[in-house]
Design a protein around this motif. Structure first.
Motif, PDB file in Angstrom:
ATOM      1  N   PHE A  20      14.982  -2.728  -2.134  1.00  0.00           N
ATOM      2  CA  PHE A  20      15.234  -4.108  -1.706  1.00  0.00           C
ATOM      3  C   PHE A  20      16.636  -4.235  -1.123  1.00  0.00           C
ATOM      4  N   SER A  75      18.066  -5.554   7.284  1.00  0.00           N
ATOM      5  CA  SER A  75      17.614  -6.802   7.887  1.00  0.00           C
ATOM      6  C   SER A  75      18.790  -7.655   8.336  1.00  0.00           C
ATOM      7  N   THR A 121      12.810 -10.364   7.073  1.00  0.00           N
ATOM      8  CA  THR A 121      11.365 -10.549   6.926  1.00  0.00           C
ATOM      9  C   THR A 121      10.895  -9.807   5.679  1.00  0.00           C
ATOM     10  N   SER A 122       9.711 -10.157   5.210  1.00  0.00           N
ATOM     11  CA  SER A 122       9.170  -9.485   4.028  1.00  0.00           C
ATOM     12  C   SER A 122       8.958  -7.995   4.293  1.00  0.00           C
ATOM     13  N   SER A 123       8.510  -7.656   5.500  1.00  0.00           N
ATOM     14  CA  SER A 123       8.326  -6.243   5.826  1.00  0.00           C
ATOM     15  C   SER A 123       9.666  -5.531   5.961  1.00  0.00           C
ATOM     16  N   LEU A 151      12.370  -6.154   4.279  1.00  0.00           N
ATOM     17  CA  LEU A 151      12.973  -5.954   2.960  1.00  0.00           C
ATOM     18  C   LEU A 151      12.473  -4.680   2.293  1.00  0.00           C
ATOM     19  N   TYR A 152      11.273  -4.243   2.648  1.00  0.00           N
ATOM     20  CA  TYR A 152      10.741  -3.006   2.074  1.00  0.00           C
ATOM     21  C   TYR A 152      10.447  -1.980   3.164  1.00  0.00           C
ATOM     22  N   SER A 200      11.320  -8.761  -6.736  1.00  0.00           N
ATOM     23  CA  SER A 200      11.254  -9.272  -5.368  1.00  0.00           C
ATOM     24  C   SER A 200       9.962  -8.842  -4.689  1.00  0.00           C
ATOM     25  N   TRP A 201       9.522  -7.628  -4.948  1.00  0.00           N
ATOM     26  CA  TRP A 201       8.272  -7.151  -4.337  1.00  0.00           C
ATOM     27  C   TRP A 201       7.097  -8.007  -4.789  1.00  0.00           C
ATOM     28  N   ILE A 253       7.135 -11.385  -3.129  1.00  0.00           N
ATOM     29  CA  ILE A 253       6.681 -11.298  -1.736  1.00  0.00           C
ATOM     30  C   ILE A 253       5.155 -11.211  -1.684  1.00  0.00           C
ATOM     31  N   GLN A 254       4.545 -10.443  -2.619  1.00  0.00           N
ATOM     32  CA  GLN A 254       3.079 -10.347  -2.627  1.00  0.00           C
ATOM     33  C   GLN A 254       2.440 -11.713  -2.857  1.00  0.00           C
ATOM     34  N   THR A 299       2.957 -13.948   0.359  1.00  0.00           N
ATOM     35  CA  THR A 299       2.124 -13.554   1.500  1.00  0.00           C
ATOM     36  C   THR A 299       0.647 -13.812   1.220  1.00  0.00           C
TER      37      THR A 299
END
Length: 508
Positions: free
Chosen positions: A127, A134, A141-143, A145-146, A375-376, A379-380, A383
């Motif tokens: 993260f 980023s 963006t969520s993508s 970040l990972y 955080s992951w 985000i799930q 989304t």
């Protein structure tokens, strides 16, 4: 934490029905469970993504058979049944994680409760690295970040995130139970769990067989009286049978499976663990493990077992450096991270106990460890709520389509549809076999999907479609429908919401 599997049921877009499958691959396991019973009970199943009704029945997993039996006995929704299985497996997995933690982290170590939290839900630096990238790019963006976490985090390079998948919760429960059995010197139970792992999953089975063989062989070399010969001998026999079945017997017995093996061996970058991912995911716990090894962790059988597990899993996750790649990412799933962390927790906790201000440093360490997974998961959920997540949902039209295709009168029809997600879900909810479904396990997938594309573009169809009753599904009106070359005068046309269903009988 096992409750994380239920969150996609609660958080989903309005107007859509959650299937309970939190990611694309998860539905395939209930398709396998169904295969034992379609057309009568069979102790083995064939590939549910083969269009051929005569595809050889060569496969077996105890847990998919158990799910199939429960499904037949209860009539429960398959996605809910799968989630219930995952929740139970997750609870057992957590209980065994606590048991293993108690055996490898001495009671004299301070802050043991904090260490258990770090073990259960700790992560790496993905993260923070993604956030830095980023910010440098000027867009978060969520993508982004990972960005450095393989498949945006779905390969689960730490332990706790594996509870997100019912399958991984089950495999990890078996793996942790195996480690506990080995440390408790219950070698008969250990061999039984190794057999169950080998029957349950090709990659995890091979991985834990190699770990056990390496550790038990080393212990026998150090002190022959330390453990019975039956453990390394039995493990070696299981490993030879396991490798022979998956790599030699299956391709020899099934050309379909041979085509899948060839695809899985292709040197595609998406199957390789990037160096950045290894440094960010395993680097911090590797530094802690070095402190544990320096402090004498190898003096105990538990320390040596963890060291062998880390070494063997790391070698398997990078085996493309020495031989042809066979999806090295399958050997991650927390199996490198877990032993490294457990080796490094005692020195970390001792340093936190001595540090001043202790509470502040302990809180900062906890936040750093938990940041990746907290955080992951956030985000799930976000989304999924926006309809852009990995969870599979069905619209009312799609549910109505599945209900129509499930009718017994259509059981012998070949399903032709250009939506591979719906094609895969059809193998769960209906007895039909799609021409092309799951993108990774459809035999001869390149040809099958190219034929689906040609059919949609020009109406061309393979000769094999002309010999069977076919259920064609298109997602928009085709006008004039009678002008389509694959529609015969004998075809029956039905409208199901936004879908057109064409049922074509075979020629006389």
């Amino acid at each position: 934490m096992a409750a994380v599997l239920f969150l996609p049921l609660l958080i989903h877009p309005a107007g859509q029905w959650p299937t309970g499958f939190v990611q694309y691959d998860q539905a395939s396991y209930m398709a396998m469970a169904r295969e034992y019973f379609d057309g009568g009970f069979h102790p083995l199943y064939g590939n549910p993504f083969s269009h051929d009704p005569e595809t050889p029945r060569l496969f077996f997993q105890p847990w998919t058979l158990a799910l199939g039996l429960l499904w037949q006995a209860t009539g429960w929704d398959p996605g809910r049944l799968y989630l219930a299985f995952g929740a139970l497996a997750g609870l057992v997995c957590l209980r065994l994680a606590i048991a293993l933690y108690g055996r490898v982290v001495p009671e004299a170590v301070p802050l043991r409760g904090l260490g258990l939290v770090l073990f259960a839900w700790g992560g790496g630096l993905f993260f923070l690295a993604g956030l830095a990238h980023s910010l440098a790019e000027g867009r978060v963006t969520s993508s982004g970040l990972y960005l450095y976490d393989p498949a945006l985090g779905l390969w689960f390079l730490n332990f706790g995130r594996n509870l997100f998948y019912a399958t991984e919760a089950f495999y990890h429960a078996l793996s942790l139970g195996l480690l506990v059995a080995l440390l408790d010197r219950r070698f008969g139970l250990a061999l039984g769990l190794l057999l169950l792992l080998a029957l349950s999953h090709p990659f995890t089975g091979a991985q834990l067989l190699l770990v056990t063989l390496a550790w038990s062989g080393w212990e026998r070399l150090r002190r022959p009286e330390s453990l019975p010969l039956r453990l390394p001998a039995g493990t070696l026999l299981l490993l030879l049978l396991h490798v022979g079945y998956y790599l030699l017997l299956l391709p020899a017995l099934s050309p379909e499976h041979a085509s899948l093996e060839a695809r899985w061996r292709e040197p595609v970058e998406i199957w390789i663990v990037p160096l950045a991912a290894q440094l960010l995911g395993w680097g911090p716990v590797a530094l802690l493990a070095a402190l544990g090894l320096r402090g004498g962790a190898l003096a105990s059988p538990s320390g040596r077992l963890l060291a062998w597990m880390a070494l063997a899993s790391f070698a398997l996750a990078n085996h493309e450096l020495l031989m042809g790649a066979h999806q090295p990412l399958h050997f991650t799933r927390g199996y490198v991270w877990t032993p490294l962390l457990l080796l490094g927790l005692p020195p970390l906790l001792r340093r936190l106990e001595r540090a001043r201000p202790r509470r502040l440093l302990a809180a900062a360490t906890t936040a750093l460890f938990l940041l990746d997974n907290a955080s992951w998961l956030a985000i799930q959920l976000l989304t999924n709520l926006q309809g852009a997540g990995y969870a599979l949902e069905l619209t009312p039209d799609e549910r109505a389509l599945m209900a129509r295709l499930e009718e017994p009168a259509l059981a012998d029809h070949l399903l032709v549809i250009d939506d591979h997600v719906l094609a895969q879900l059809a193998t769960v909810y209906t007895p039909l076999r799609p021409w092309a479904a799951h993108i990774a396990t459809t035999p001869f997938a390149g040809e099958r999907f190219a034929e689906i594309a040609a059919w949609r573009e020009s109406g061309a169809e393979p000769a094999a479609w002309r010999t069977r009753p076919v259920a064609f599904v298109v997602a928009q009106d085709l006008e004039p429908l009678a002008a389509q070359p694959w529609v015969t005068p004998e075809s029956r046309v039905e409208r199901i919401g936004r879908f057109t269903l064409v049922l074509r009988p075979p020629p006389p």
